[in-house]
Design a protein around this motif. Structure first.
Motif, PDB file in Angstrom:
ATOM      1  N   SER A  14       0.826  -1.214   0.000  1.00 50.25           N
ATOM      2  CA  SER A  14       0.000   0.000   0.000  1.00 50.25           C
ATOM      3  C   SER A  14       0.859   1.262   0.000  1.00 50.25           C
ATOM      4  O   SER A  14       0.458   2.287  -0.561  1.00 50.25           O
ATOM      5  CB  SER A  14      -0.983   0.005   1.175  1.00 50.25           C
ATOM      6  OG  SER A  14      -0.322   0.190   2.389  1.00 50.25           O
ATOM      7  N   GLN A  17       1.765   1.797  -3.526  1.00 57.14           N
ATOM      8  CA  GLN A  17       0.632   2.383  -4.248  1.00 57.14           C
ATOM      9  C   GLN A  17       0.516   3.875  -3.926  1.00 57.14           C
ATOM     10  O   GLN A  17       0.215   4.687  -4.803  1.00 57.14           O
ATOM     11  CB  GLN A  17      -0.661   1.652  -3.866  1.00 57.14           C
ATOM     12  CG  GLN A  17      -1.884   2.098  -4.658  1.00 57.14           C
ATOM     13  CD  GLN A  17      -1.757   1.831  -6.154  1.00 57.14           C
ATOM     14  OE1 GLN A  17      -1.438   0.711  -6.559  1.00 57.14           O
ATOM     15  NE2 GLN A  17      -1.984   2.841  -6.986  1.00 57.14           N
ATOM     16  N   ALA A  18       0.789   4.250  -2.676  1.00 51.85           N
ATOM     17  CA  ALA A  18       0.730   5.663  -2.288  1.00 51.85           C
ATOM     18  C   ALA A  18       1.778   6.476  -3.061  1.00 51.85           C
ATOM     19  O   ALA A  18       1.511   7.611  -3.475  1.00 51.85           O
ATOM     20  CB  ALA A  18       0.936   5.816  -0.785  1.00 51.85           C
ATOM     21  N   VAL A  20       2.956   5.629  -6.053  1.00 55.20           N
ATOM     22  CA  VAL A  20       2.457   5.665  -7.441  1.00 55.20           C
ATOM     23  C   VAL A  20       1.403   6.776  -7.564  1.00 55.20           C
ATOM     24  O   VAL A  20       1.428   7.584  -8.509  1.00 55.20           O
ATOM     25  CB  VAL A  20       1.839   4.294  -7.825  1.00 55.20           C
ATOM     26  CG1 VAL A  20       1.090   4.376  -9.159  1.00 55.20           C
ATOM     27  CG2 VAL A  20       2.913   3.212  -7.876  1.00 55.20           C
ATOM     28  N   ASP A  21       0.492   6.850  -6.588  1.00 56.33           N
ATOM     29  CA  ASP A  21      -0.581   7.861  -6.628  1.00 56.33           C
ATOM     30  C   ASP A  21       0.000   9.272  -6.518  1.00 56.33           C
ATOM     31  O   ASP A  21      -0.459  10.187  -7.211  1.00 56.33           O
ATOM     32  CB  ASP A  21      -1.582   7.625  -5.483  1.00 56.33           C
ATOM     33  CG  ASP A  21      -2.365   6.332  -5.668  1.00 56.33           C
ATOM     34  OD1 ASP A  21      -2.359   5.787  -6.781  1.00 56.33           O
ATOM     35  OD2 ASP A  21      -2.968   5.868  -4.676  1.00 56.33           O
ATOM     36  N   ALA A  22       0.983   9.440  -5.635  1.00 56.41           N
ATOM     37  CA  ALA A  22       1.567  10.780  -5.445  1.00 56.41           C
ATOM     38  C   ALA A  22       2.262  11.242  -6.729  1.00 56.41           C
ATOM     39  O   ALA A  22       2.215  12.425  -7.084  1.00 56.41           O
ATOM     40  CB  ALA A  22       2.552  10.765  -4.284  1.00 56.41           C
ATOM     41  N   GLY A  24       1.345  10.246  -9.741  1.00 53.28           N
ATOM     42  CA  GLY A  24       0.231  10.527 -10.655  1.00 53.28           C
ATOM     43  C   GLY A  24      -0.399  11.888 -10.394  1.00 53.28           C
ATOM     44  O   GLY A  24      -0.789  12.595 -11.326  1.00 53.28           O
ATOM     45  N   ASP A  25      -0.491  12.256  -9.108  1.00 56.10           N
ATOM     46  CA  ASP A  25      -1.100  13.554  -8.726  1.00 56.10           C
ATOM     47  C   ASP A  25      -0.117  14.715  -8.784  1.00 56.10           C
ATOM     48  O   ASP A  25      -0.435  15.806  -8.320  1.00 56.10           O
ATOM     49  CB  ASP A  25      -1.580  13.515  -7.258  1.00 56.10           C
ATOM     50  CG  ASP A  25      -2.668  12.506  -7.036  1.00 56.10           C
ATOM     51  OD1 ASP A  25      -3.209  11.993  -8.015  1.00 56.10           O
ATOM     52  OD2 ASP A  25      -2.953  12.225  -5.843  1.00 56.10           O
ATOM     53  N   HIS A  47       0.196  -4.291  -8.024  1.00 57.89           N
ATOM     54  CA  HIS A  47      -0.001  -2.831  -8.073  1.00 57.89           C
ATOM     55  C   HIS A  47       0.980  -2.216  -9.072  1.00 57.89           C
ATOM     56  O   HIS A  47       0.639  -1.338  -9.860  1.00 57.89           O
ATOM     57  CB  HIS A  47       0.276  -2.175  -6.715  1.00 57.89           C
ATOM     58  CG  HIS A  47      -0.641  -2.602  -5.614  1.00 57.89           C
ATOM     59  ND1 HIS A  47      -1.958  -2.932  -5.821  1.00 57.89           N
ATOM     60  CD2 HIS A  47      -0.427  -2.740  -4.283  1.00 57.89           C
ATOM     61  CE1 HIS A  47      -2.504  -3.254  -4.662  1.00 57.89           C
ATOM     62  NE2 HIS A  47      -1.598  -3.149  -3.716  1.00 57.89           N
ATOM     63  N   ALA A  51       0.281  -0.461 -12.862  1.00 55.95           N
ATOM     64  CA  ALA A  51       0.678   0.935 -13.115  1.00 55.95           C
ATOM     65  C   ALA A  51       1.725   1.015 -14.230  1.00 55.95           C
ATOM     66  O   ALA A  51       2.279   2.084 -14.500  1.00 55.95           O
ATOM     67  CB  ALA A  51       1.228   1.561 -11.829  1.00 55.95           C
ATOM     68  N   HIS A 176       0.919   6.866   4.286  1.00 59.96           N
ATOM     69  CA  HIS A 176       0.778   7.100   2.846  1.00 59.96           C
ATOM     70  C   HIS A 176       1.054   8.560   2.493  1.00 59.96           C
ATOM     71  O   HIS A 176       1.653   8.850   1.466  1.00 59.96           O
ATOM     72  CB  HIS A 176      -0.614   6.657   2.376  1.00 59.96           C
ATOM     73  CG  HIS A 176      -0.818   5.181   2.534  1.00 59.96           C
ATOM     74  ND1 HIS A 176      -2.045   4.592   2.502  1.00 59.96           N
ATOM     75  CD2 HIS A 176       0.082   4.169   2.735  1.00 59.96           C
ATOM     76  CE1 HIS A 176      -1.911   3.282   2.671  1.00 59.96           C
ATOM     77  NE2 HIS A 176      -0.638   3.015   2.819  1.00 59.96           N
TER      78      HIS A 176
END
Ligand code: GRF
Length: 201
Positions: A14, A17-18, A20-22, A24-25, A47, A51, A176
Motif C-alpha cells: 500500500s 501504491q501511495a 504511485v498515486d503521489a 500521478g497527482d 499494483h 501501473a 501514505h
C-alpha cells in the motif's frame, strides 16, 4: 538528485501504491524505475504491473547467502540507474552490499515514532505500552534495524477504544501521506546529515 526510484516490497504494497498515486497527482516528481519483491506472492507486484512499472521477484531463499541476495538486488537497481531506494514493507534487514551500493540513499517507513517501538507489530507495541500518541517515521536505512537518521515524523493520537486494527489503519493512512512527502524532500536535495540529524537548511 537522480529522481529514479527503486521500491523494495515483501507484501501488500500500500505504501508503494501511495507513491504511485503521489507521482500521478504530481505531489511527487519522480519515476519508479523498478519494484523488487523478495516474495513472489507479494500483492504489491500486481499494483506495480497495473501501473505499468517493471516488477521483479528476487526470492531470498534462492540466494546462497544474505550478501548474495543483497548483491543481486543492488545490481538490478543499479542496472536501472536508480538514485533512491524506498523500502515499503520490505521485511528484510538490508546488508552491507546494498548499503554500500546506495550510501545515504535508502529510505524506510516505520509505523511508530522511532526510537519507540522498532521491529514488527509497532501499533500493537504502542497499544500495549499505553502511549497516548504514536505515529510514523521515515528514516534513512543503516545497518541497524529502524535506526537511521530521521527525515520526517508524523504523530497519530491513540484513542481510548483503539484496537491494533483501528490504530494500524490510522497509522497506515498517515504513512501514505508521509512517505511521498519525505521522498520529495530527499529528492529536492540541499540537505545534509550531521551525526544522526537530517538537516534541511
Ligand atoms: C507498513 O506499516 C510499513 O510502515 C511497514 O510495513 C507495512 C507495509 O505495508 N514497514 P504496505 O506493504 O506498504 O502496505
Amino acid at each position: 538528485m537522480n529522481r529514479r526510484l527503486g521500491v523494495l516490497i515483501s507484501g501488500r504494497g500500500s505504501n508503494l501504491q501511495a507513491l504511485v498515486d503521489a507521482i500521478g497527482d504530481r505531489r511527487l516528481d519522480a519515476t519508479i524505475a523498478v519494484v523488487i519483491s523478495n516474495r513472489a506472492d507479494a500483492h504489491g507486484l500486481g499494483h506495480a504491473r497495473r501501473a505499468g512499472i517493471e516488477a521483479l521477484c528476487l526470492d531470498h531463499r534462492e540466494a546462497r547467502s544474505r550478501d548474495e541476495h543483497d548483491r543481486s538486488v543492488a545490481r538490478e537497481l543499479q542496472d536501472r540507474d536508480v538514485g533512491l531506494v524506498c523500502l515499503a514493507g520490505y521485511m528484510r534487514l538490508v546488508g552491507a552490499p546494498l548499503l554500500k551500493a546506495f550510501p545515504d540513499a535508502i529510505l524506510n517507513i516505520h509505523p511508530s515514532l522511532l526510537p519507540a517501538f522498532p521491529g514488527i507489530d509497532a501499533p500493537r507495541q504502542a497499544l500495549g505500552h499505553g502511549v497516548k500518541v504514536t505515529g510514523v517515521t521515515v528514516h534513512f536505512v543503516t545497518a541497524e534495524l529502524d535506526n537511521g537518521p530521521i527525515v520526517i515524523q508524523r504523530t497519530v493520537p491513540v484513542m481510548r477504544d483503539d484496537t491494533p486494527d483501528t490504530l494500524s489503519a490510522r497509522i497506515l493512512a498517515e504513512e501514505h501521506r508521509a512517505y511521498a512527502e519525505a521522498v520529495a524532500t530527499v529528492l529536492d536535495g540541499g540537505w545534509r546529515i550531521e551525526g544522526r540529524r537530517f538537516i534541511v537548511p
